[in-house]
Design an enzyme around this catalytic site. Structure first.
Site, mmCIF file in Angstrom:
data_model
loop_
_atom_site.group_PDB
_atom_site.id
_atom_site.type_symbol
_atom_site.label_atom_id
_atom_site.label_comp_id
_atom_site.label_asym_id
_atom_site.label_seq_id
_atom_site.Cartn_x
_atom_site.Cartn_y
_atom_site.Cartn_z
ATOM 1 N N ASN A 165 0.802 -1.241 0.000
ATOM 2 C CA ASN A 165 0.000 0.000 0.000
ATOM 3 C C ASN A 165 0.834 1.291 0.000
ATOM 4 O OD1 ASN A 165 0.671 -0.649 2.677
ATOM 5 N ND2 ASN A 165 -1.097 0.437 3.491
ATOM 6 N N GLY A 176 2.676 -5.721 7.424
ATOM 7 C CA GLY A 176 1.649 -6.366 6.603
ATOM 8 C C GLY A 176 0.485 -6.834 7.450
ATOM 9 N N SER A 177 -0.225 -7.810 6.951
ATOM 10 C CA SER A 177 -1.457 -8.230 7.618
ATOM 11 C C SER A 177 -1.169 -8.998 8.906
ATOM 12 C CB SER A 177 -2.265 -9.110 6.668
ATOM 13 O OG SER A 177 -1.532 -10.287 6.397
ATOM 14 N N GLU A 214 4.661 -4.823 12.301
ATOM 15 C CA GLU A 214 3.821 -3.640 12.069
ATOM 16 C C GLU A 214 2.579 -4.144 11.343
ATOM 17 O OE1 GLU A 214 4.490 -0.531 13.040
ATOM 18 O OE2 GLU A 214 6.503 -0.875 13.801
ATOM 19 N N CYS A 273 -2.924 1.734 6.530
ATOM 20 C CA CYS A 273 -3.059 0.953 7.769
ATOM 21 C C CYS A 273 -3.642 1.784 8.909
ATOM 22 C CB CYS A 273 -1.716 0.372 8.176
ATOM 23 S SG CYS A 273 -0.445 1.632 8.423
ATOM 24 N N GLU A 307 -10.591 -5.817 8.807
ATOM 25 C CA GLU A 307 -10.042 -4.491 8.472
ATOM 26 C C GLU A 307 -10.542 -4.115 7.078
ATOM 27 O OE1 GLU A 307 -5.785 -4.533 8.341
ATOM 28 O OE2 GLU A 307 -5.635 -2.397 7.931
HETATM 29 P P1 NAD Z 1 0.476 -9.256 3.397
HETATM 30 O O1 NAD Z 1 0.607 -9.714 4.795
HETATM 31 O O2 NAD Z 1 -0.332 -10.036 2.466
HETATM 32 O O3 NAD Z 1 1.921 -9.130 2.722
HETATM 33 C C1 NAD Z 1 2.966 -8.354 3.254
HETATM 34 C C2 NAD Z 1 4.288 -8.971 2.842
HETATM 35 O O4 NAD Z 1 4.396 -10.278 3.394
HETATM 36 C C3 NAD Z 1 4.488 -9.089 1.339
HETATM 37 O O5 NAD Z 1 5.809 -8.722 1.008
HETATM 38 C C4 NAD Z 1 4.270 -10.557 1.084
HETATM 39 O O6 NAD Z 1 5.010 -11.059 -0.014
HETATM 40 C C5 NAD Z 1 4.778 -11.189 2.375
HETATM 41 N N1 NAD Z 1 4.179 -12.485 2.682
HETATM 42 C C6 NAD Z 1 2.967 -12.948 2.293
HETATM 43 N N2 NAD Z 1 2.778 -14.190 2.789
HETATM 44 C C7 NAD Z 1 3.867 -14.511 3.502
HETATM 45 C C8 NAD Z 1 4.261 -15.642 4.279
HETATM 46 N N3 NAD Z 1 3.473 -16.727 4.398
HETATM 47 N N4 NAD Z 1 5.453 -15.616 4.887
HETATM 48 C C9 NAD Z 1 6.236 -14.537 4.798
HETATM 49 N N5 NAD Z 1 5.943 -13.445 4.073
HETATM 50 C C10 NAD Z 1 4.764 -13.422 3.448
HETATM 51 O O7 NAD Z 1 -0.036 -7.771 3.561
HETATM 52 P P2 NAD Z 1 -0.533 -6.804 2.445
HETATM 53 O O8 NAD Z 1 -1.846 -7.252 1.921
HETATM 54 O O9 NAD Z 1 0.576 -6.577 1.479
HETATM 55 O O10 NAD Z 1 -0.746 -5.477 3.315
HETATM 56 C C11 NAD Z 1 -1.954 -5.138 3.937
HETATM 57 C C12 NAD Z 1 -1.895 -5.257 5.422
HETATM 58 O O11 NAD Z 1 -0.747 -4.613 5.939
HETATM 59 C C13 NAD Z 1 -3.064 -4.586 6.124
HETATM 60 O O12 NAD Z 1 -3.515 -5.415 7.149
HETATM 61 C C14 NAD Z 1 -2.472 -3.314 6.701
HETATM 62 O O13 NAD Z 1 -3.140 -2.794 7.825
HETATM 63 C C15 NAD Z 1 -1.103 -3.778 7.026
HETATM 64 N N6 NAD Z 1 -0.208 -2.641 7.085
HETATM 65 C C16 NAD Z 1 0.312 -2.275 8.270
HETATM 66 C C17 NAD Z 1 1.123 -1.163 8.343
HETATM 67 C C18 NAD Z 1 1.741 -0.712 9.639
HETATM 68 O O14 NAD Z 1 2.608 0.164 9.588
HETATM 69 N N7 NAD Z 1 1.359 -1.234 10.782
HETATM 70 C C19 NAD Z 1 1.409 -0.424 7.200
HETATM 71 C C20 NAD Z 1 0.839 -0.839 5.998
HETATM 72 C C21 NAD Z 1 0.043 -1.956 5.947
#
Ligand code: NAD
Length: 457
Positions: A114, A189-190, A211, A245, A335
């Protein structure tokens, strides 16, 4: 996927020790800054392709944000790196006590799509400043920005210092973790993927910063300035088409002000994005069809009072306000992470608290109020990562504030000095002189209890 020899090269590079020097670190940070500045147009084009971000939005939230973080880090680094002398307790007198920040080693940074530049390069700055070698794993879903960042890194740094890895995270990350021992993993990420990483890191005793996401509530009290609240909530909620996020996930407004707030929000939306937000330079697109389909599913979980139009070909969803929300539907348990805003009224604080408690530990929390008593009540009553009073999301743009979640929304903090601390180990040293070595400190201790009670209290 990173080959094992590429990962080992990072360890060898780290072990040379030159990376620990101030001159090395500052030079690399300046190189990163120049490379980002020289790629400005390329980054704008990539971010537009991935998320339809305008140049202005990019400057506030992506490349300008990163440059500001770099400027602050370059300015403050020598102070952060200094060993810090602290006082010594009576038991250990005479002695000196000090703390030496040292790098962790080889760290892995994983980012989402994002804010693809910000969320990869902002932690990178902290990791470089603290003297680490770094593996960067970008998101596969923001492919254009990932390619632009890869180019920057590979043209600027030796691969043994910073290695850029792309691909499906579910394959690439476990492969690396199975074959190489990282000294820290910084993941954004998520929450679901965060749990997988936490578990896998725990088995290897690798420390993590997580995060994560969650549902960030936004309270609008009866005494709030409604016009200002509407503008600030609309600005942050619909920036990056709600894929933020820390965007307000839902609004809890005092029942006495709901109608007024909704009216102001509607007026604000048309003043921000015109009659057709699809044509606006300031309104982005949804990242991909999977996210588009997920978001459309929420439109049946309540009544649309503004917006709702969409176009799958353009990955466009109009800024949407919703009312009469089904409280047990997915819109209130997942979310939202898109341009859909549920507006729910409350009469007593406990009603709002019960809703917030269903999704504990929000990453962010916002309260709009004119009274310090209400402000204190809400800030003390809810356990959240960080937030704002009479604003939303902007707390993360001040690098003097730590940024991070708690519990379900994450663990650890970064930005500014907090990034340096996250990627450092603070080594504690107590240095005793040899010229004084009183026998009273050694066994046998018999009869010295009162003396010990006087010394240790
Ligand atoms: P995601 O968890 O799908 O992916 C994030 C990263 O993790 C990507 O690089 C992906 O390739 C990697 N990944 C995916 N599966 C994995 C696994 N099994 N093992 C290791 N790595 C893996 O998240 P997304 O859809 O890219 O992002 C959205 C989420 O991120 C939302 O929940 C949002 O709130 C959160 N987010 C948090 C912040 C923060 O600062 N707290 C900032 C931005 C987004």
């Amino acid at each position: 996927m990173a080959a094992l020899n590429e990962l080992k090269a990072l360890r060898d590079y780290y072990n040379t020790g030159s990376i620990k020097e101030y001159d090395f670190r500052i030079k690399q940070l300046k190189k990163l800054k120049a490379a980002i500045e020289n790629s400005e147009e390329e980054l704008y084009a990539a971010l537009y392709k991935d998320l339809k971000k305008s140049k202005e939005e990019c400057w506030i939230t992506e490349n300008g944000f990163v440059i500001s973080e770099l400027n602050n880090t370059i300015k403050k680094l020598s102070g952060w790196m200094k060993r810090k002398t602290v006082g010594t307790n009576l038991l250990n007198m005479p002695a000196k006590s000090f703390i030496i920040p040292e790098p962790l080693g080889v760290v892995l940074i994983i980012s989402p799509w994002n804010y693809p530049l910000n969320l990869l390069f902002t932690p990178l700055i902290g990791a470089m400043a603290a003297g680490n070698c770094v593996v960067l794993k970008s998101s596969e879903f923001a492919a254009a920005t990932s390619a632009a960042m890869k180019k920057i890194i590979e043209e600027t740094f030796e691969p043994g210092y910073i290695l850029f890895v792309e691909g499906d995270g579910a394959k690439v990350v476990p492969d690396m973790m199975d074959n190489f021992s990282f000294d820290h993993i910084f993941y954004t990420g998520s929450t679901n993927v965060g749990k997988i990483i936490y578990e896998s890191a725990a088995k290897r005793l690798v420390p993590v910063t997580l995060e994560l996401g969650g549902k960030s509530p936004c309270i609008v009290e009866s005494d709030a300035d409604i016009k200002v609240a509407a503008r600030r909530i609309m600005m942050t909620k619909f920036s990056n088409a709600g894929q933020m996020c820390v965007a307000p996930d839902y609004v809890l407004v005092h029942a006495s002000k709901k109608e007024m707030l909704v009216d102001e929000m509607k007026k604000t939306l048309s003043s921000f994005f015109g009659a057709d937000a699809k044509q606006s330079n300031d309104f982005g697109k949804i990242i991909n069809e999977k996210q588009f389909d997920r978001l459309l599913g929420y439109l049946k979980d309540g009544k649309i009072i503004q917006g709702g139009n969409n176009d799958k070909n353009a990955l466009y969803i109009e800024p949407t306000l919703m009312d009469e929300i089904k409280m047990d539907a997915p819109i209130m348990s997942e979310e939202i992470f898109g341009p859909i805003l549920p507006i729910i009224s409350f009469s007593k604080e406990e009603e709002a608290i019960a809703i917030i408690e269903k999704n504990k530990n929000p990453l962010a929390f916002y309260v709009f109020t004119g009274s310090s008593a209400k402000e204190d009540y809400w800030l003390n009553r809810v356990a959240f990562g960080g937030g704002c009073v009479n604003n939303a999301s902007v707390h993360l743009t001040n690098h003097r504030l730590p940024f991070g979640g708690r519990g379900f929304s994450g663990t650890g903090q970064y930005h500014g000095k907090f990034s340096f601390a996250t990627f450092s180990h603070y080594k504690a040293i107590l240095k005793s002189p040899t010229w004084l070595d009183p026998s009273v400190k050694y066994p046998p201790y018999g009869g010295r209890l009162n003396l010990l009670k006087w010394i240790i209290k």
